[in-house]
Design a protein around this motif. Sequence first.
Motif, PDB file in Angstrom:
ATOM      1  N   THR A  44       0.818  -1.216   0.000  1.00 17.54           N
ATOM      2  CA  THR A  44       0.000   0.000   0.000  1.00 17.54           C
ATOM      3  C   THR A  44       0.852   1.266   0.000  1.00 17.54           C
ATOM      4  OG1 THR A  44      -0.186  -0.210   2.412  1.00 17.54           O
ATOM      5  CG2 THR A  44      -2.036  -1.024   1.100  1.00 17.54           C
ATOM      6  N   HIS A  45       2.169   1.104  -0.145  1.00 17.86           N
ATOM      7  CA  HIS A  45       3.063   2.270  -0.082  1.00 17.86           C
ATOM      8  C   HIS A  45       4.170   2.194  -1.144  1.00 17.86           C
ATOM      9  CE1 HIS A  45       1.196   2.441   3.928  1.00 17.86           C
ATOM     10  NE2 HIS A  45       1.480   3.717   3.905  1.00 17.86           N
ATOM     11  N   MET A  46       3.858   1.646  -2.304  1.00 13.32           N
ATOM     12  CA  MET A  46       4.886   1.537  -3.334  1.00 13.32           C
ATOM     13  C   MET A  46       5.401   2.904  -3.774  1.00 13.32           C
ATOM     14  SD  MET A  46       5.716  -1.574  -3.870  1.00 13.32           S
ATOM     15  CE  MET A  46       6.717  -1.308  -5.334  1.00 13.32           C
ATOM     16  N   SER A  47       4.572   3.929  -3.649  1.00  9.88           N
ATOM     17  CA  SER A  47       5.000   5.273  -4.056  1.00  9.88           C
ATOM     18  C   SER A  47       6.076   5.834  -3.136  1.00  9.88           C
ATOM     19  CB  SER A  47       3.798   6.226  -4.081  1.00  9.88           C
ATOM     20  OG  SER A  47       3.192   6.307  -2.803  1.00  9.88           O
ATOM     21  N   ALA A  48       6.238   5.243  -1.948  1.00  6.69           N
ATOM     22  CA  ALA A  48       7.312   5.667  -1.046  1.00  6.69           C
ATOM     23  C   ALA A  48       8.621   4.967  -1.358  1.00  6.69           C
ATOM     24  CB  ALA A  48       6.916   5.377   0.405  1.00  6.69           C
ATOM     25  N   LEU A  49       8.575   3.968  -2.225  1.00  9.28           N
ATOM     26  CA  LEU A  49       9.753   3.135  -2.488  1.00  9.28           C
ATOM     27  C   LEU A  49      10.313   3.295  -3.896  1.00  9.28           C
ATOM     28  CD1 LEU A  49       8.408  -0.163  -0.854  1.00  9.28           C
ATOM     29  CD2 LEU A  49       9.947   1.521   0.180  1.00  9.28           C
ATOM     30  N   MET A  50       9.451   3.640  -4.856  1.00  6.79           N
ATOM     31  CA  MET A  50       9.872   3.686  -6.254  1.00  6.79           C
ATOM     32  C   MET A  50       9.398   4.981  -6.903  1.00  6.79           C
ATOM     33  SD  MET A  50      11.418   0.714  -6.865  1.00  6.79           S
ATOM     34  CE  MET A  50      11.389   0.488  -8.648  1.00  6.79           C
ATOM     35  N   PRO A  51      10.084   5.401  -7.981  1.00  2.00           N
ATOM     36  CA  PRO A  51       9.560   6.535  -8.758  1.00  2.00           C
ATOM     37  C   PRO A  51       8.188   6.173  -9.323  1.00  2.00           C
ATOM     38  CG  PRO A  51      11.713   5.813  -9.580  1.00  2.00           C
ATOM     39  CD  PRO A  51      11.291   4.812  -8.573  1.00  2.00           C
ATOM     40  N   THR A  52       7.335   7.153  -9.543  1.00  2.00           N
ATOM     41  CA  THR A  52       5.975   6.879 -10.007  1.00  2.00           C
ATOM     42  C   THR A  52       5.552   7.840 -11.105  1.00  2.00           C
ATOM     43  OG1 THR A  52       4.962   8.332  -8.361  1.00  2.00           O
ATOM     44  CG2 THR A  52       5.286   6.027  -7.722  1.00  2.00           C
ATOM     45  N   ASP A  53       4.499   7.446 -11.818  1.00  2.00           N
ATOM     46  CA  ASP A  53       3.842   8.306 -12.799  1.00  2.00           C
ATOM     47  C   ASP A  53       2.346   8.238 -12.493  1.00  2.00           C
ATOM     48  OD1 ASP A  53       3.380   9.978 -14.908  1.00  2.00           O
ATOM     49  OD2 ASP A  53       4.015   8.580 -16.470  1.00  2.00           O
ATOM     50  N   GLY A 116      -9.082   4.693   0.717  1.00  4.24           N
ATOM     51  CA  GLY A 116      -8.186   5.595  -0.014  1.00  4.24           C
ATOM     52  C   GLY A 116      -6.831   5.016  -0.336  1.00  4.24           C
ATOM     53  N   ALA A 117      -6.536   3.837   0.164  1.00  3.60           N
ATOM     54  CA  ALA A 117      -5.227   3.223  -0.090  1.00  3.60           C
ATOM     55  C   ALA A 117      -5.130   2.764  -1.545  1.00  3.60           C
ATOM     56  CB  ALA A 117      -5.006   2.038   0.843  1.00  3.60           C
ATOM     57  N   ARG A 118      -3.967   2.992  -2.148  1.00  2.00           N
ATOM     58  CA  ARG A 118      -3.697   2.461  -3.491  1.00  2.00           C
ATOM     59  C   ARG A 118      -2.904   1.172  -3.333  1.00  2.00           C
ATOM     60  NH1 ARG A 118      -2.528   7.622  -5.585  1.00  2.00           N
ATOM     61  NH2 ARG A 118      -1.007   7.811  -3.913  1.00  2.00           N
ATOM     62  N   PHE A 119      -3.441   0.087  -3.869  1.00  5.81           N
ATOM     63  CA  PHE A 119      -2.876  -1.240  -3.691  1.00  5.81           C
ATOM     64  C   PHE A 119      -2.009  -1.624  -4.890  1.00  5.81           C
ATOM     65  CE2 PHE A 119      -6.537  -1.039  -1.007  1.00  5.81           C
ATOM     66  CZ  PHE A 119      -6.217  -1.803   0.110  1.00  5.81           C
ATOM     67  N   GLN A 120      -0.844  -2.188  -4.611  1.00 10.30           N
ATOM     68  CA  GLN A 120       0.018  -2.708  -5.665  1.00 10.30           C
ATOM     69  C   GLN A 120      -0.638  -3.965  -6.232  1.00 10.30           C
ATOM     70  OE1 GLN A 120       2.165  -2.411  -7.740  1.00 10.30           O
ATOM     71  NE2 GLN A 120       3.277  -4.287  -8.071  1.00 10.30           N
ATOM     72  N   LEU A 121      -0.901  -3.957  -7.533  1.00  8.22           N
ATOM     73  CA  LEU A 121      -1.714  -5.000  -8.152  1.00  8.22           C
ATOM     74  C   LEU A 121      -0.905  -6.055  -8.890  1.00  8.22           C
ATOM     75  CD1 LEU A 121      -4.538  -2.643  -9.395  1.00  8.22           C
ATOM     76  CD2 LEU A 121      -4.522  -4.081  -7.354  1.00  8.22           C
ATOM     77  N   PHE A 122       0.409  -5.871  -8.950  1.00  3.73           N
ATOM     78  CA  PHE A 122       1.266  -6.857  -9.605  1.00  3.73           C
ATOM     79  C   PHE A 122       0.706  -7.218 -10.985  1.00  3.73           C
ATOM     80  CE2 PHE A 122       2.227  -7.368  -5.055  1.00  3.73           C
ATOM     81  CZ  PHE A 122       3.608  -7.181  -5.103  1.00  3.73           C
ATOM     82  N   GLY A 274       3.091  -5.156 -14.433  1.00  2.45           N
ATOM     83  CA  GLY A 274       3.105  -5.336 -12.995  1.00  2.45           C
ATOM     84  C   GLY A 274       3.285  -4.140 -12.089  1.00  2.45           C
ATOM     85  N   SER A 275       3.022  -2.900 -12.507  1.00  2.00           N
ATOM     86  CA  SER A 275       3.308  -1.795 -11.584  1.00  2.00           C
ATOM     87  C   SER A 275       2.142  -0.836 -11.383  1.00  2.00           C
ATOM     88  CB  SER A 275       4.540  -1.013 -12.041  1.00  2.00           C
ATOM     89  OG  SER A 275       4.290  -0.235 -13.200  1.00  2.00           O
ATOM     90  N   PHE A 276       0.910  -1.279 -11.692  1.00  2.00           N
ATOM     91  CA  PHE A 276      -0.253  -0.411 -11.515  1.00  2.00           C
ATOM     92  C   PHE A 276      -0.730  -0.484 -10.068  1.00  2.00           C
ATOM     93  CE2 PHE A 276      -4.832   0.725 -12.377  1.00  2.00           C
ATOM     94  CZ  PHE A 276      -4.581   1.994 -12.859  1.00  2.00           C
ATOM     95  N   ASN A 277      -1.057   0.679  -9.482  1.00  2.00           N
ATOM     96  CA  ASN A 277      -1.546   0.786  -8.110  1.00  2.00           C
ATOM     97  C   ASN A 277      -2.822   1.617  -8.116  1.00  2.00           C
ATOM     98  OD1 ASN A 277       0.956   0.156  -5.871  1.00  2.00           O
ATOM     99  ND2 ASN A 277       1.539   0.460  -8.007  1.00  2.00           N
ATOM    100  N   ALA A 278      -3.879   1.083  -7.481  1.00  2.00           N
ATOM    101  CA  ALA A 278      -5.162   1.773  -7.493  1.00  2.00           C
ATOM    102  C   ALA A 278      -5.961   1.401  -6.256  1.00  2.00           C
ATOM    103  CB  ALA A 278      -5.948   1.411  -8.756  1.00  2.00           C
ATOM    104  N   THR A 279      -7.010   2.182  -5.985  1.00  7.12           N
ATOM    105  CA  THR A 279      -7.901   1.838  -4.886  1.00  7.12           C
ATOM    106  C   THR A 279      -8.772   0.654  -5.278  1.00  7.12           C
ATOM    107  OG1 THR A 279      -9.720   3.277  -5.596  1.00  7.12           O
ATOM    108  CG2 THR A 279      -8.016   4.265  -4.178  1.00  7.12           C
TER     109      THR A 279
END
Length: 400
Positions: A44-53, A116-122, A274-279
């Motif tokens: 739930t915190h991939m945006s804190a670990l990797m660059p994002t768009d 409101g959490a964005r989940f890493q969906l692999f 494998g890098s989409f994150n969404a609620t």
Amino acid sequence: MGLNARGLGGAAVAGAGLAAGAVWLWRNQGAVATGRPVNEWTFTHMSALMPTDTVPRSPRPRPFVRRVRTLECSYEFDGRRTLEDLHRRTHTTGFAVVHRGVLVHESYPGRFASPGARFQLFSLTKSVTSMLVGIALEEGALSLDDQVVSHLPELAGSAYDGATVGHLLDMCSGAGGVEDYTDPDAPIGRFERAVTGGGSILDVLRSLPRAAEPGTAFNYSTLDTQVLGQVLEAATGTPLARYAARRLWDPVGAESDAYYFLTRGRPRTALGGGSFNATVRDLARLGVLMAHGGVWDGRQVVPAAWAERSRGAGLPHLEVGALGCDLPAHYGYANQWWTLGGEHRAFTGLGIHGQFLWVDPVADVVVVKTSAWPTADDPERDAETVAALTALTARLAQDG
């Protein structure tokens, strides 16, 4: 002076230990981040670990009609079980059920989960990429018969030379080997290290061996979808995040920003596989879109024929039970979706560690389940989830 020397020596040893620890953590960051219980935070915190768009939320968000209720449902799996058992046994973090376009259930058992959490969906990202490809085909930017190298000339001479867009969609490119997350030397392991460690994913793609002639054999491969995503970006001249925002997120009235995480190395690259994150709620919108034949609020967003092909491509080697002994017999494959066959011809997006986007167009049921399994793949947890969601869909269909 001797004490100072010893103190300096101790500091040097401690410093060396810290440096060695930092090196170990860098080399093993994937295993640490994806193991329990750390993965409930990581996913739930991939945006804190990797660059994002960012994929911005729709300027015209349209919340679901909500009639949330407790779901009374049980399923058979080594005895009679309940949804509460499912969540506990399969480490559910987020769960939502939409029936006939109405949000009827939503819960967040995960420690860091919330609406409101964005989940890493692999690898569930692959199904999103497929929807975008279907739209690009309808717009004329792509053809299923297009050669990969016509869009990505840097792959000329590689195992992808000779493969088409259609081959990538059906995981029949003939490139690479078995996707084994336990083997650090497998293509997926080298790919992950390139993504997180700043290496070249192009070098990994170019290094893949030719395992079969294109179009002749199914081989599940995240790298195939990585290539597909890059083909889509090249054909449309648009980064995945921007294309997803314009063609999906805005049309379905998404309530929250989503994002792709990007490679650490440059050029920064989104992972179409494998890098989409969404609620959970916004992901459910995509399921409803597919359950309704690509239509949202009267507008054809994804081509109807594309939504139909995602329920099964009619190719014998992709039918349910025909994918090979290494994969569960309850799945087939088409268009970057896992097909379930049967009378309803339901289908699901899947991601490692237990991510599901379950779509049954006949029952008009969509289920989102995000999870934090301790391992990437778990046949027993997968089988239990399939049993539970099948029973839940049947119960909702019976209730009318």
